[in-house]
Enzyme design. Sequence first.
Site, mmCIF file in Angstrom:
data_model
loop_
_atom_site.group_PDB
_atom_site.id
_atom_site.type_symbol
_atom_site.label_atom_id
_atom_site.label_comp_id
_atom_site.label_asym_id
_atom_site.label_seq_id
_atom_site.Cartn_x
_atom_site.Cartn_y
_atom_site.Cartn_z
ATOM 1 N N GLU A 156 2.243 -0.309 -9.320
ATOM 2 C CA GLU A 156 1.513 -0.683 -8.222
ATOM 3 C C GLU A 156 0.069 -0.912 -8.724
ATOM 4 O OE1 GLU A 156 2.296 1.470 -4.645
ATOM 5 O OE2 GLU A 156 4.523 1.022 -5.064
ATOM 6 N N ALA A 195 -0.341 0.662 -3.614
ATOM 7 C CA ALA A 195 0.200 -0.204 -2.890
ATOM 8 C C ALA A 195 1.111 0.586 -1.743
ATOM 9 C CB ALA A 195 1.171 -1.238 -3.247
ATOM 10 N N TYR A 196 2.047 1.420 -2.106
ATOM 11 C CA TYR A 196 2.930 2.164 -1.138
ATOM 12 C C TYR A 196 1.923 2.924 -0.123
ATOM 13 C CZ TYR A 196 6.544 5.000 0.985
ATOM 14 O OH TYR A 196 7.483 5.340 1.636
ATOM 15 N N SER A 197 0.888 3.576 -0.786
ATOM 16 C CA SER A 197 -0.050 4.480 0.116
ATOM 17 C C SER A 197 -0.813 3.587 1.159
ATOM 18 C CB SER A 197 -0.867 5.349 -0.700
ATOM 19 O OG SER A 197 -0.396 5.878 -1.744
ATOM 20 N N SER A 247 -0.139 0.463 2.203
ATOM 21 C CA SER A 247 0.874 -0.153 3.252
ATOM 22 C C SER A 247 1.216 0.900 4.232
ATOM 23 C CB SER A 247 2.109 -0.610 2.481
ATOM 24 O OG SER A 247 2.751 0.272 1.922
#
Length: 233
Positions: free
Chosen positions: A85, A137-139, A141
């Site tokens: 990411e 990116a996960y964090s 988002s």
Amino acid sequence: MRTAVVTGGTRGIGAGVSLALAESGWSVIAASASREEREAFEPHDAIRVCHLDVTDDASVFSFFEGLDRLDGLVNSAGILRRGEEYDVVVFQQVVDVNLTGTMRCCVAAHDLLADSSGAIVNIASMLSTFGGPLVPAYSASKGGVVQLTKALAGRWAEDGIRVNAVAPGWIETEMTKELRDDSERTEAILARTPIKRWGKTSEVGALVRWMLSDEASFVTDAVYPVDGGYLAM
Ligand code: NDP
């Protein structure tokens, strides 16, 4: 009969939510992007399986326009690309599914939900609270999903729509398979989880079902953990 759409509703947490709702008398539309996954899902009689890619603007809007009524929307579609990411293209893809996809579905469902005084539940994460170094990116988002939930809750209360989120801990799904197969990582996760086990998708489903129900009629703008106590440690 009350109708709900569950994005990512044919696998993992989304499937747990679809089943929890169907078992309580909801009519459920479980939507996901890949055909293989939908074919592998064995739905309850009250669950209809549909194609929906939450990154596709036109499809999302025409999907919701095609519905007669909607009482609940659960945004569970999500991806995570551990270790990839920091590539900005991958970053954007993850945000597009997890955060923008959630916003797309909320906006597209707004009028139907306003007609029914319905509710939205977004699926956040423990990484809404702290950052995961391998998954920026996960964090980002999932942090965004919480703030989006709060923004929509404030704006749409006047339209009769409640907007909440749940923040699952470590749940047994495809997304966490790699971690569960790694005994060292599993040991570290369980050591920090006061209820010493992985969570089940049905346990997230039960909380989401309550949040969509009339029992939660004065609950909006809330983010409830369902994490075996992980965040408290
Ligand atoms: P899974 O990987 O098992 O399921 C993800 C689901 O999202 C699949 O149904 C997948 O369908 C769907 N999906 C992915 N991309 C799209 C897309 N573009 N459009 C529509 N659907 C899509 O993951 P989980 O069940 O574990 O995760 C579900 C949600 O819960 C995610 O938002 C995740 O971030 C969150 N979560 C999970 C935790 C866990 O421990 N498992 C912890 C905290 C939060 P398809 O393959 O057909 O595209």
